[in-house]
Motif scaffolding. Structure first.
Motif, PDB file in Angstrom:
ATOM      1  N   GLY A   1       0.864  -1.178   0.000  1.00 48.46           N
ATOM      2  CA  GLY A   1       0.000   0.000   0.000  1.00 48.46           C
ATOM      3  C   GLY A   1       0.891   1.214   0.000  1.00 48.46           C
ATOM      4  O   GLY A   1       1.783   1.339   0.844  1.00 48.46           O
TER       5      GLY A   1
ATOM      6  N   THR B   1      -7.277  -5.820  -3.580  1.00 42.83           N
ATOM      7  CA  THR B   1      -8.465  -5.985  -4.424  1.00 42.83           C
ATOM      8  C   THR B   1      -9.001  -7.388  -4.197  1.00 42.83           C
ATOM      9  O   THR B   1      -8.318  -8.249  -3.624  1.00 42.83           O
ATOM     10  CB  THR B   1      -8.123  -5.806  -5.912  1.00 42.83           C
TER      11      THR B   1
ATOM     12  N   LYS C   1      -4.438  -1.273  -0.148  1.00 45.62           N
ATOM     13  CA  LYS C   1      -4.408  -1.397  -1.615  1.00 45.62           C
ATOM     14  C   LYS C   1      -4.674  -2.842  -2.043  1.00 45.62           C
ATOM     15  O   LYS C   1      -3.973  -3.390  -2.894  1.00 45.62           O
ATOM     16  CB  LYS C   1      -3.034  -0.960  -2.159  1.00 45.62           C
TER      17      LYS C   1
ATOM     18  N   THR D   1     -13.953  -1.133   7.318  1.00 47.22           N
ATOM     19  CA  THR D   1     -14.165  -1.192   5.866  1.00 47.22           C
ATOM     20  C   THR D   1     -13.058  -0.497   5.080  1.00 47.22           C
ATOM     21  O   THR D   1     -12.871  -0.747   3.899  1.00 47.22           O
ATOM     22  CB  THR D   1     -15.504  -0.539   5.495  1.00 47.22           C
ATOM     23  N   THR D   2     -12.328   0.401   5.750  1.00 51.35           N
ATOM     24  CA  THR D   2     -11.273   1.138   5.036  1.00 51.35           C
ATOM     25  C   THR D   2     -10.042   0.283   4.737  1.00 51.35           C
ATOM     26  O   THR D   2      -9.201   0.664   3.934  1.00 51.35           O
ATOM     27  CB  THR D   2     -10.815   2.349   5.870  1.00 51.35           C
TER      28      THR D   2
ATOM     29  N   GLU E   1      -9.446  -2.357   3.062  1.00 56.23           N
ATOM     30  CA  GLU E   1      -9.270  -2.735   1.651  1.00 56.23           C
ATOM     31  C   GLU E   1      -8.540  -1.640   0.877  1.00 56.23           C
ATOM     32  O   GLU E   1      -7.612  -1.897   0.122  1.00 56.23           O
ATOM     33  CB  GLU E   1     -10.644  -3.002   1.035  1.00 56.23           C
ATOM     34  N   LYS E   2      -8.943  -0.363   1.102  1.00 62.31           N
ATOM     35  CA  LYS E   2      -8.356   0.757   0.382  1.00 62.31           C
ATOM     36  C   LYS E   2      -6.961   1.088   0.912  1.00 62.31           C
ATOM     37  O   LYS E   2      -6.031   1.328   0.147  1.00 62.31           O
ATOM     38  CB  LYS E   2      -9.258   1.999   0.510  1.00 62.31           C
ATOM     39  N   VAL E   3      -6.862   1.130   2.246  1.00 62.80           N
ATOM     40  CA  VAL E   3      -5.585   1.514   2.859  1.00 62.80           C
ATOM     41  C   VAL E   3      -4.487   0.531   2.468  1.00 62.80           C
ATOM     42  O   VAL E   3      -3.361   0.925   2.146  1.00 62.80           O
ATOM     43  CB  VAL E   3      -5.713   1.605   4.395  1.00 62.80           C
TER      44      VAL E   3
ATOM     45  N   GLU F   1      -3.178   5.829   5.918  1.00 62.54           N
ATOM     46  CA  GLU F   1      -2.825   6.196   4.556  1.00 62.54           C
ATOM     47  C   GLU F   1      -2.720   7.713   4.472  1.00 62.54           C
ATOM     48  O   GLU F   1      -3.657   8.423   4.831  1.00 62.54           O
ATOM     49  CB  GLU F   1      -3.882   5.682   3.575  1.00 62.54           C
TER      50      GLU F   1
ATOM     51  N   ARG G   1      -6.963   7.987   5.104  1.00 63.20           N
ATOM     52  CA  ARG G   1      -7.798   6.927   5.683  1.00 63.20           C
ATOM     53  C   ARG G   1      -7.045   6.248   6.813  1.00 63.20           C
ATOM     54  O   ARG G   1      -5.825   6.220   6.840  1.00 63.20           O
ATOM     55  CB  ARG G   1      -8.121   5.861   4.629  1.00 63.20           C
TER      56      ARG G   1
END
Lengths: 234, 408
Positions: B57, B139, B137, B130-131, B133-135, B232, B103
């Motif tokens: 990430g 998929t 990186k 839920t964050t 996944e984004k933090v 992040e 995040r």
């Protein structure tokens, strides 16, 4: 060229002047006197043989005449220049310009063609490749081996190899040709052949000094210098 | 005698003894090719580590609980303190406290056995929000990540890492199936795509991600301690600003000074430099061995050149008699040694480059060829030829023509 020919036919220029030349070798504490005062003069166009048994100092004299070594004492003038005390680099230049060597072992480089062998002294004289090839070809023609220019020494007979060596001695137009036992490694036919070549060169005005231990070889020369125990006996 | 002429003579001498010249060069060939390869391996490993760490990430800060100091003054180990809590994560997420933080993903971590029928597999259960996944990186290769609703209700759902999924479900799509953790049935709602980032001690693909509320219920713990907080930054440029803000926020929240901080913040840079320094040590070690083989190669050149001088003593004598100055002879032999060095270096570099292209398919390790390394290697090879050629060349130059000619 014509002026050169004229001066040769006149034959009054002194090529070699030895004056009280001595050579002493020091081996440990023992000093060996190889030459004990040699006086000699050789003029341009002469054909001189130096004869002596082994151990007579003949090789030492040849080394000094050939500027491969310098005398311990005395004076040696070659083509008007005192070379008794020169440095190794200057001696190399003198050897290149003034002396054409012919050795008993021919001493051709086996990996080079006859032409390249003949051209070798010109390389050290700084002559360009084109002129080198022309002059080397002319020298090979002079000894009758123009058709063997691209052969390597291994593909030539002993007599032919010695002719290539003579061509190499001629190529720089030196003051003298210094031949050290040139027939020592040749059969009688080739020997006669090489000696005939020397005679021919002499007739065209070359100065030749021939060192040998064989009387019949020495007899080919116009003048014979006998060396014994480091002294000349005339 | 001109340099060009000398070069031609030296080249001819090398060609005249092909086998010997080749054997002479062998040491330098091996040395240069191993230098090119080891440097390539080192650089390749660095690139690999960099891409792995980037895969964690980008713009990532990892906050971990620090060491705890007990009332007796005994200091516990790193990560032993329960000093990082949900409140800390909330504080960092506050835009007014840390404007450069994009995040925040708090995470707990426990090791639990998951069962699917008769198959069981022990993995790391990560409880997060839920964050995450984004933090991180990440998929999904199938299914979906859990929702805010599932997070707030503590739904019994799980997202499996790709390795975990294939261990528990050897066939078919695990999405919609059920796995059991400590007697609680969890519905698999998604499978993560491979991260590619793995090391011996942490496989990012062997993981089971659940809502943090679910994780707390599963472990039955009332503590709200976190294993880590992933932060992040808004961009890579603001990473250091974010670092400062997070640090300041936590120092204030915990009422400690930086010298007694009970947490630590790791950045990618820090991870990268640690990994690189390990790599660098290995590269230096290998390059050292290669340098020794180069030295041996150089000595080989000197040895053969000395043999060559002795063997060609008549040739040297003749050349001198014909008018070669000591300088000309020295140049000839020096150039010969240099040619051997450069030719050996060129062959070695070629082998190194070919090896760098072929090797990755055998050892699963990238090798990157660097042009400056090859140029340096060639320079070294030339230097070796010249350096180790000096002594033999001056020996040849010092020979007197009589001694050289007399030798039979």
């Amino acid at each position: 060229m014509s002026a050169d020919v004229v001066s040769r036919t006149v034959g009054t220029r002194t090529i070699i002047e030895l004056d009280g030349v001595r050579k002493t070798y020091a081996t440990g504490t023992i000093a060996v006197e190889a030459l004990r005062g040699i006086d000699a003069t050789i003029t341009e166009g002469e054909y001189v043989a130096i004869i002596g048994p082994s151990g007579s100092g003949k090789s030492t004299l040849m080394h000094i005449l050939g500027c491969l070594d310098v005398p311990t004492e005395g004076r040696y003038e070659l083509a008007g220049r005192d070379v008794s005390d020169l440095e190794e680099t200057e001696l190399a230049h003198i050897r290149n310009a003034e002396i054409g060597f012919v050795f008993q072992q021919f001493n051709l480089l086996p990996d080079l063609t006859a032409l390249r062998n003949v051209a070798l002294p010109l390389v050290y004289a700084g002559v360009g490749p084109h002129e080198r090839e022309q002059r080397a070809r002319r020298a090979l023609e002079r000894v009758g081996l123009a058709d063997r220019a691209d052969h390597r020494p291994g593909e030539l007979s002993g007599g032919q190899q010695q002719r290539v060596a003579v061509a190499r001695a001629l190529v720089t137009e030196p003051a003298m040709i210094l031949a050290d036992e040139p027939t020592g490694n040749l059969d009688s036919v080739s020997s006669a052949d090489v000696l005939a070549l020397f005679r021919e060169l002499h007739d065209s005005g070359r100065t030749i000094v021939l060192i040998t231990h064989e009387n019949d070889v020495a007899a080919q020369a116009d003048r014979v210098l006998r060396i014994h125990d480091g002294e000349l006996a005339s | 005698m001109s340099w060009l002429e000398t070069l031609r003579t030296a080249g001819a001498a090398i060609r005249a003894h092909r086998l010997r010249s080749l054997l002479t060069m062998l040491g330098i060939v091996i040395g240069i090719s191993s230098v090119v390869l080891t440097v390539g391996l080192g650089l390749g490993a660095q690139d690999q580590v960099r891409s792995q760490i980037n895969a964690l990430g980008s713009n990532l800060l990892i906050v971990s609980p620090g060491s705890s100091t007990g009332s007796t003054g005994v200091r516990g180990g790193f990560g032993s303190a329960a000093s990082l809590t949900q409140a800390d994560a909330d504080a960092i997420a506050d835009k007014s406290v840390a404007p450069d933080v994009a995040r925040v993903a708090p995470a707990t971590s426990t090791s639990t056995s998951l069962t699917n029928g008769t198959t069981n597999w022990t993995t790391k259960i990560v409880g997060t929000t839920t964050t995450w996944e984004k933090v991180r990186k990440r998929t999904l290769s199938s299914g979906r990540f859990f929702t805010a609703d599932e997070l707030s209700t503590g739904a019994n759902v799980v997202v499996l890492g790709s390795d975990t999924a294939s261990e528990l479900f050897s066939r078919g799509n695990p999405v919609g199936q059920t796995v059991t953790a400590d007697g609680t049935a969890l519905t698999v709602i998604g499978v993560l795509a491979e991260s590619g980032a793995s090391s011996d001690d942490s496989n990012e693909d062997d993981v089971a991600v659940v809502p943090i509320t679910t994780a707390q219920r599963l472990s039955g713990s009332t503590s709200n301690a976190l294993a880590s907080v992933y932060v992040e930054a808004t961009s890579s440029d603001t990473l250091s600003a974010a670092y400062q803000e997070v640090n300041a926020a936590l120092l204030t929240a915990h009422d400690v000074t930086s010298s007694s901080a009970d947490f630590s913040i790791a950045t990618q840079d820090a991870l990268l430099s640690t990994a690189n320094s390990t790599n660098k040590t290995m590269t230096i070690l290998l390059a050292g061995i290669a340098a020794i083989s180069l030295l041996v190669g150089g000595i080989g050149v000197m040895n053969i050149m000395l043999v060559s001088v002795t063997e060609r003593i008549r040739e040297i004598g003749l050349r001198k008699a014909l008018g070669a100055t000591p300088g000309a002879i020295r140049r000839q032999f020096l150039l010969e040694a240099s040619l051997l060095g450069v030719a050996g270096g060129a062959i070695g570099a070629a082998i190194g480059v070919v090896g760098a292209m072929v090797l990755p398919s055998f050892i699963n390790q990238p090798v990157s060829v660097s042009a400056p390394a090859i140029a340096a290697a060639l320079g070294v090879a030339l230097g070796l030829g010249v350096g180790f050629g000096v002594y033999p060349a001056s020996r040849a130059a010092r020979l007197t023509p009589i001694d050289a000619l007399r030798n039979e």
